[in-house]
Design a protein around this motif. Sequence first.
Motif, PDB file in Angstrom:
ATOM      1  N   UNK A  63     -72.832 -21.212  -7.560  1.00 56.36           N
ATOM      2  CA  UNK A  63     -72.575 -19.924  -6.920  1.00 56.36           C
ATOM      3  C   UNK A  63     -73.055 -19.879  -5.484  1.00 56.36           C
ATOM      4  N   UNK A  64     -74.220 -20.432  -5.227  1.00 60.08           N
ATOM      5  CA  UNK A  64     -74.783 -20.374  -3.871  1.00 60.08           C
ATOM      6  C   UNK A  64     -74.051 -21.303  -2.903  1.00 60.08           C
ATOM      7  N   UNK A  65     -73.639 -22.479  -3.366  1.00 60.02           N
ATOM      8  CA  UNK A  65     -72.815 -23.335  -2.503  1.00 60.02           C
ATOM      9  C   UNK A  65     -71.523 -22.613  -2.138  1.00 60.02           C
ATOM     10  N   UNK A  66     -70.911 -21.959  -3.128  1.00 56.29           N
ATOM     11  CA  UNK A  66     -69.664 -21.227  -2.870  1.00 56.29           C
ATOM     12  C   UNK A  66     -69.897 -20.110  -1.855  1.00 56.29           C
ATOM     13  N   UNK A  67     -70.999 -19.384  -2.004  1.00 54.92           N
ATOM     14  CA  UNK A  67     -71.292 -18.291  -1.068  1.00 54.92           C
ATOM     15  C   UNK A  67     -71.513 -18.808   0.351  1.00 54.92           C
ATOM     16  N   UNK A  68     -72.249 -19.901   0.491  1.00 56.61           N
ATOM     17  CA  UNK A  68     -72.512 -20.442   1.831  1.00 56.61           C
ATOM     18  C   UNK A  68     -71.198 -20.883   2.482  1.00 56.61           C
ATOM     19  N   UNK A  69     -70.354 -21.547   1.716  1.00 53.67           N
ATOM     20  CA  UNK A  69     -69.065 -21.986   2.277  1.00 53.67           C
ATOM     21  C   UNK A  69     -68.204 -20.774   2.626  1.00 53.67           C
ATOM     22  N   UNK A  70     -68.244 -19.745   1.780  1.00 49.72           N
ATOM     23  CA  UNK A  70     -67.434 -18.551   2.050  1.00 49.72           C
ATOM     24  C   UNK A  70     -67.884 -17.860   3.338  1.00 49.72           C
ATOM     25  N   UNK A  71     -69.200 -17.721   3.523  1.00 48.52           N
ATOM     26  CA  UNK A  71     -69.690 -17.053   4.739  1.00 48.52           C
ATOM     27  C   UNK A  71     -69.508 -17.921   5.971  1.00 48.52           C
ATOM     28  N   UNK A  72     -69.609 -19.229   5.843  1.00 51.49           N
ATOM     29  CA  UNK A  72     -69.318 -20.130   6.958  1.00 51.49           C
ATOM     30  C   UNK A  72     -67.844 -20.006   7.349  1.00 51.49           C
ATOM     31  N   UNK A  73     -66.997 -19.922   6.340  1.00 49.67           N
ATOM     32  CA  UNK A  73     -65.560 -19.773   6.577  1.00 49.67           C
ATOM     33  C   UNK A  73     -65.260 -18.434   7.233  1.00 49.67           C
ATOM     34  N   UNK A  74     -65.946 -17.386   6.799  1.00 49.96           N
ATOM     35  CA  UNK A  74     -65.784 -16.073   7.413  1.00 49.96           C
ATOM     36  C   UNK A  74     -66.126 -16.126   8.898  1.00 49.96           C
ATOM     37  N   UNK A  75     -67.225 -16.809   9.227  1.00 56.38           N
ATOM     38  CA  UNK A  75     -67.595 -16.905  10.648  1.00 56.38           C
ATOM     39  C   UNK A  75     -66.526 -17.628  11.433  1.00 56.38           C
ATOM     40  N   UNK A  76     -65.968 -18.677  10.848  1.00 57.83           N
ATOM     41  CA  UNK A  76     -64.889 -19.410  11.520  1.00 57.83           C
ATOM     42  C   UNK A  76     -63.701 -18.484  11.760  1.00 57.83           C
ATOM     43  N   UNK A  77     -63.371 -17.656  10.776  1.00 54.83           N
ATOM     44  CA  UNK A  77     -62.265 -16.711  10.950  1.00 54.83           C
ATOM     45  C   UNK A  77     -62.550 -15.716  12.067  1.00 54.83           C
ATOM     46  N   UNK A  78     -63.760 -15.217  12.120  1.00 58.59           N
ATOM     47  CA  UNK A  78     -64.105 -14.202  13.120  1.00 58.59           C
ATOM     48  C   UNK A  78     -63.961 -14.751  14.541  1.00 58.59           C
ATOM     49  N   UNK A  79     -64.307 -16.028  14.732  1.00 57.87           N
ATOM     50  CA  UNK A  79     -64.232 -16.597  16.087  1.00 57.87           C
ATOM     51  C   UNK A  79     -62.989 -17.461  16.291  1.00 57.87           C
TER      52      UNK A  79
END
Length: 111
Positions: A63-79
């Motif tokens: 679960x935590x690996x998935x969350x970290x990848x999801x939030x990293x991906x979100x940051x990539x989307x934002x920028x």
Amino acid sequence: MSDPDQNRVTPEVSFGQFQQLISQMYLEKDLARGVDGTFMWFMEEVGELASALRSGTHEERLGEFADVIAWLTTMANVVGVDLAEAVSLKYGSGCPGCNQFQCTCADAEKP
Ligand SMILES: [Zn+2]
């Protein structure tokens, strides 16, 4: 009528597919929150991953690996960073330090 499983992420998901899914689910909220707030959530998840690595179960680590990848991906989307492009540019030709597909950098070096 739309199929709710149409965009389901399979175990073979690519970076591009996952980034598109995260964008579809969250981009509007992510853009409103902005990069600073998103980075704070990302770092909170990194802390939770640290706890899971130290004392969590395998399921908690998943679960935590998935969350970290999801939030990293979100940051990539934002920028506006394409993750597939990013990893391909940096690691697609081997280790960025020694250019080998099996790293030969000295152990004291970062890679
Ligand atoms: Zn190397």
